[in-house]
Design a protein around this motif. Structure first.
Motif, PDB file in Angstrom:
ATOM      1  N   LEU A   1       0.841  -1.199   0.000  1.00  7.66           N
ATOM      2  CA  LEU A   1       0.000   0.000   0.000  1.00  7.66           C
ATOM      3  C   LEU A   1       0.871   1.241   0.000  1.00  7.66           C
ATOM      4  CD1 LEU A   1      -2.789   1.486   0.423  1.00  7.66           C
ATOM      5  CD2 LEU A   1      -2.308   1.325   2.877  1.00  7.66           C
ATOM      6  N   VAL A   2       0.513   2.206  -0.840  1.00 11.56           N
ATOM      7  CA  VAL A   2       1.106   3.541  -0.749  1.00 11.56           C
ATOM      8  C   VAL A   2       0.082   4.405  -0.033  1.00 11.56           C
ATOM      9  CG1 VAL A   2       1.867   5.587  -2.008  1.00 11.56           C
ATOM     10  CG2 VAL A   2       2.593   3.319  -2.772  1.00 11.56           C
ATOM     11  N   ASN A   3       0.477   4.876   1.139  1.00 16.38           N
ATOM     12  CA  ASN A   3      -0.369   5.693   1.994  1.00 16.38           C
ATOM     13  C   ASN A   3       0.027   7.151   1.811  1.00 16.38           C
ATOM     14  OD1 ASN A   3       0.045   7.072   4.949  1.00 16.38           O
ATOM     15  ND2 ASN A   3      -1.958   6.158   4.767  1.00 16.38           N
TER      16      ASN A   3
ATOM     17  N   ALA B   1       0.227   6.558 -11.813  1.00 19.00           N
ATOM     18  CA  ALA B   1       1.150   5.553 -12.364  1.00 19.00           C
ATOM     19  C   ALA B   1       1.397   4.438 -11.347  1.00 19.00           C
ATOM     20  CB  ALA B   1       2.469   6.212 -12.775  1.00 19.00           C
ATOM     21  N   ILE B   2       1.520   4.800 -10.073  1.00  9.40           N
ATOM     22  CA  ILE B   2       1.690   3.799  -9.017  1.00  9.40           C
ATOM     23  C   ILE B   2       0.460   2.898  -8.968  1.00  9.40           C
ATOM     24  CG2 ILE B   2       1.835   3.445  -6.513  1.00  9.40           C
ATOM     25  CD1 ILE B   2       3.468   6.136  -6.448  1.00  9.40           C
ATOM     26  N   SER B   3      -0.706   3.503  -8.953  1.00 15.78           N
ATOM     27  CA  SER B   3      -1.962   2.751  -8.919  1.00 15.78           C
ATOM     28  C   SER B   3      -2.108   1.861 -10.152  1.00 15.78           C
ATOM     29  CB  SER B   3      -3.138   3.727  -8.811  1.00 15.78           C
ATOM     30  OG  SER B   3      -4.352   3.037  -8.758  1.00 15.78           O
TER      31      SER B   3
ATOM     32  N   GLY C   1      -0.548  -1.519 -10.200  1.00 15.75           N
ATOM     33  CA  GLY C   1      -1.130  -2.570  -9.367  1.00 15.75           C
ATOM     34  C   GLY C   1      -0.928  -2.368  -7.878  1.00 15.75           C
ATOM     35  N   THR C   2      -0.247  -1.297  -7.490  1.00 17.40           N
ATOM     36  CA  THR C   2      -0.040  -1.005  -6.071  1.00 17.40           C
ATOM     37  C   THR C   2      -1.167  -0.092  -5.593  1.00 17.40           C
ATOM     38  OG1 THR C   2       2.358  -1.160  -6.330  1.00 17.40           O
ATOM     39  CG2 THR C   2       1.545  -0.023  -4.375  1.00 17.40           C
ATOM     40  N   PRO C   3      -1.927  -0.511  -4.578  1.00 14.08           N
ATOM     41  CA  PRO C   3      -3.003   0.343  -4.077  1.00 14.08           C
ATOM     42  C   PRO C   3      -2.459   1.653  -3.503  1.00 14.08           C
ATOM     43  CG  PRO C   3      -3.164  -1.880  -3.163  1.00 14.08           C
ATOM     44  CD  PRO C   3      -1.848  -1.788  -3.871  1.00 14.08           C
ATOM     45  N   VAL C   4      -3.202   2.741  -3.720  1.00 19.09           N
ATOM     46  CA  VAL C   4      -2.844   4.070  -3.215  1.00 19.09           C
ATOM     47  C   VAL C   4      -4.061   4.629  -2.490  1.00 19.09           C
ATOM     48  CG1 VAL C   4      -2.092   6.409  -3.826  1.00 19.09           C
ATOM     49  CG2 VAL C   4      -1.283   4.452  -5.183  1.00 19.09           C
ATOM     50  N   ALA C   5      -3.856   5.101  -1.259  1.00 15.40           N
ATOM     51  CA  ALA C   5      -4.973   5.661  -0.491  1.00 15.40           C
ATOM     52  C   ALA C   5      -4.474   6.772   0.421  1.00 15.40           C
ATOM     53  CB  ALA C   5      -5.652   4.578   0.336  1.00 15.40           C
ATOM     54  N   TYR C   6      -5.355   7.729   0.678  1.00 16.11           N
ATOM     55  CA  TYR C   6      -5.080   8.833   1.600  1.00 16.11           C
ATOM     56  C   TYR C   6      -5.612   8.436   2.974  1.00 16.11           C
ATOM     57  CZ  TYR C   6      -5.806  13.365   3.879  1.00 16.11           C
ATOM     58  OH  TYR C   6      -5.813  14.409   4.764  1.00 16.11           O
ATOM     59  N   GLN C   7      -4.763   8.576   3.991  1.00 16.85           N
ATOM     60  CA  GLN C   7      -5.175   8.284   5.364  1.00 16.85           C
ATOM     61  C   GLN C   7      -4.128   8.889   6.297  1.00 16.85           C
ATOM     62  OE1 GLN C   7      -5.116   4.110   6.457  1.00 16.85           O
ATOM     63  NE2 GLN C   7      -6.789   4.377   7.913  1.00 16.85           N
TER      64      GLN C   7
ATOM     65  N   PRO D   1      -9.499   5.804  -1.155  1.00 15.42           N
ATOM     66  CA  PRO D   1      -8.729   5.322  -2.296  1.00 15.42           C
ATOM     67  C   PRO D   1      -8.429   6.463  -3.275  1.00 15.42           C
ATOM     68  CG  PRO D   1     -10.633   3.921  -1.892  1.00 15.42           C
ATOM     69  CD  PRO D   1     -10.787   5.133  -1.021  1.00 15.42           C
ATOM     70  N   LEU D   2      -7.330   6.318  -4.023  1.00 17.13           N
ATOM     71  CA  LEU D   2      -6.880   7.369  -4.935  1.00 17.13           C
ATOM     72  C   LEU D   2      -7.981   7.828  -5.882  1.00 17.13           C
ATOM     73  CD1 LEU D   2      -4.572   9.158  -6.021  1.00 17.13           C
ATOM     74  CD2 LEU D   2      -4.035   7.306  -7.607  1.00 17.13           C
ATOM     75  N   ASP D   3      -8.705   6.914  -6.492  1.00 17.78           N
ATOM     76  CA  ASP D   3      -9.727   7.326  -7.462  1.00 17.78           C
ATOM     77  C   ASP D   3     -10.810   8.188  -6.828  1.00 17.78           C
ATOM     78  OD1 ASP D   3     -10.696   5.087  -6.059  1.00 17.78           O
ATOM     79  OD2 ASP D   3     -11.844   4.345  -7.764  1.00 17.78           O
ATOM     80  N   LYS D   4     -11.210   7.866  -5.614  1.00 16.73           N
ATOM     81  CA  LYS D   4     -12.213   8.672  -4.905  1.00 16.73           C
ATOM     82  C   LYS D   4     -11.632  10.018  -4.478  1.00 16.73           C
ATOM     83  CE  LYS D   4     -15.436   5.219  -3.091  1.00 16.73           C
ATOM     84  NZ  LYS D   4     -15.385   4.346  -4.177  1.00 16.73           N
ATOM     85  N   LEU D   5     -10.378  10.017  -4.095  1.00 18.65           N
ATOM     86  CA  LEU D   5      -9.698  11.253  -3.695  1.00 18.65           C
ATOM     87  C   LEU D   5      -9.625  12.212  -4.879  1.00 18.65           C
ATOM     88  CD1 LEU D   5      -8.023  12.643  -1.385  1.00 18.65           C
ATOM     89  CD2 LEU D   5      -6.021  11.686  -2.510  1.00 18.65           C
ATOM     90  N   ILE D   6      -9.262  11.706  -6.044  1.00 12.40           N
ATOM     91  CA  ILE D   6      -9.142  12.535  -7.230  1.00 12.40           C
ATOM     92  C   ILE D   6     -10.521  13.073  -7.658  1.00 12.40           C
ATOM     93  CG2 ILE D   6      -8.446  12.571  -9.674  1.00 12.40           C
ATOM     94  CD1 ILE D   6      -6.139  12.362  -7.507  1.00 12.40           C
ATOM     95  N   GLN D   7     -11.546  12.216  -7.576  1.00 15.90           N
ATOM     96  CA  GLN D   7     -12.913  12.665  -7.883  1.00 15.90           C
ATOM     97  C   GLN D   7     -13.352  13.767  -6.928  1.00 15.90           C
ATOM     98  OE1 GLN D   7     -15.401   9.207  -7.669  1.00 15.90           O
ATOM     99  NE2 GLN D   7     -14.582   8.319  -9.544  1.00 15.90           N
TER     100      GLN D   7
END
Length: 168
Positions: free
Chosen positions: A103-105, A139-141, A144-150, A159-165
């Motif tokens: 996970l990339v946090n 690019a990280i996402s 195949g590496t999950p990316v999330a803000y926390q 998750p990155l996609d929700k954060l960007i939206q």
């Protein structure tokens, strides 16, 4: 043998209370690996980061080149570790070395200076990203590496996609 990397965190302050005390204990690690050329080449900053690490853990502060060498060493697989970088570019570099990151946090990023924040879009109170930052995280996402803000473990992950939206 698989490596024991628990997480990679992006935090512009690198090692501080949230990283040294909260995250490292939550992840149950014994090594904090900081990958940042500037910090590794500054003896005072490197020493400060090591002093901020709890005495039960070891901090390793490395340049990108030395990190790449460490990650390729089979002995690294035995380290129960947590990697910390201070920007999405260094996070992408680490992921692209081929080391397995679960996970990339994304933590606190983009607010360190008013000049830097002025060129970044606000996503949360603690997060501002430039278009390049978003591209690196994407690019990280995409690799195949999950990316999330926390910020802290008891906070909900975004998750990155929700954060960007959310920032759109």
């Amino acid at each position: 043998m698989t490596n024991l990397i628990k997480m990679l965190r992006i935090d512009e302050r690198l090692v501080h209370g949230q990283v040294a005390l909260i995250w490292s204990h939550q992840l149950q690690v014994d090594h904090i690996v900081v990958v940042n050329d500037k910090a590794a080449n500054d003896p005072i900053q490197s020493a400060s980061l090591k002093m901020a690490t709890p005495p039960t853990m070891k901090a390793i502060v490395l340049t990108r080149d030395k990190a790449k060498t460490l990650f390729a060493d089979p002995r690294f697989n035995a380290l129960n570790s947590f990697i910390v970088v201070n920007n999405p570019q260094d996070a992408r570099f680490v992921v692209e070395t081929g080391v397995k990151i679960p996970l990339v946090n994304i933590g606190n990023f983009g607010r360190a200076s008013k000049e830097a924040a002025a060129n970044k879009k606000k996503y949360t109170e603690n997060l501002r990203l430039s278009d390049q930052d978003v591209a690196d995280l994407q690019a990280i996402s995409d690799s195949g590496t999950p990316v999330a803000y926390q910020i802290v473990p008891d906070q909900q992950k975004i998750p990155l996609d929700k954060l960007i939206q959310k920032g759109a």
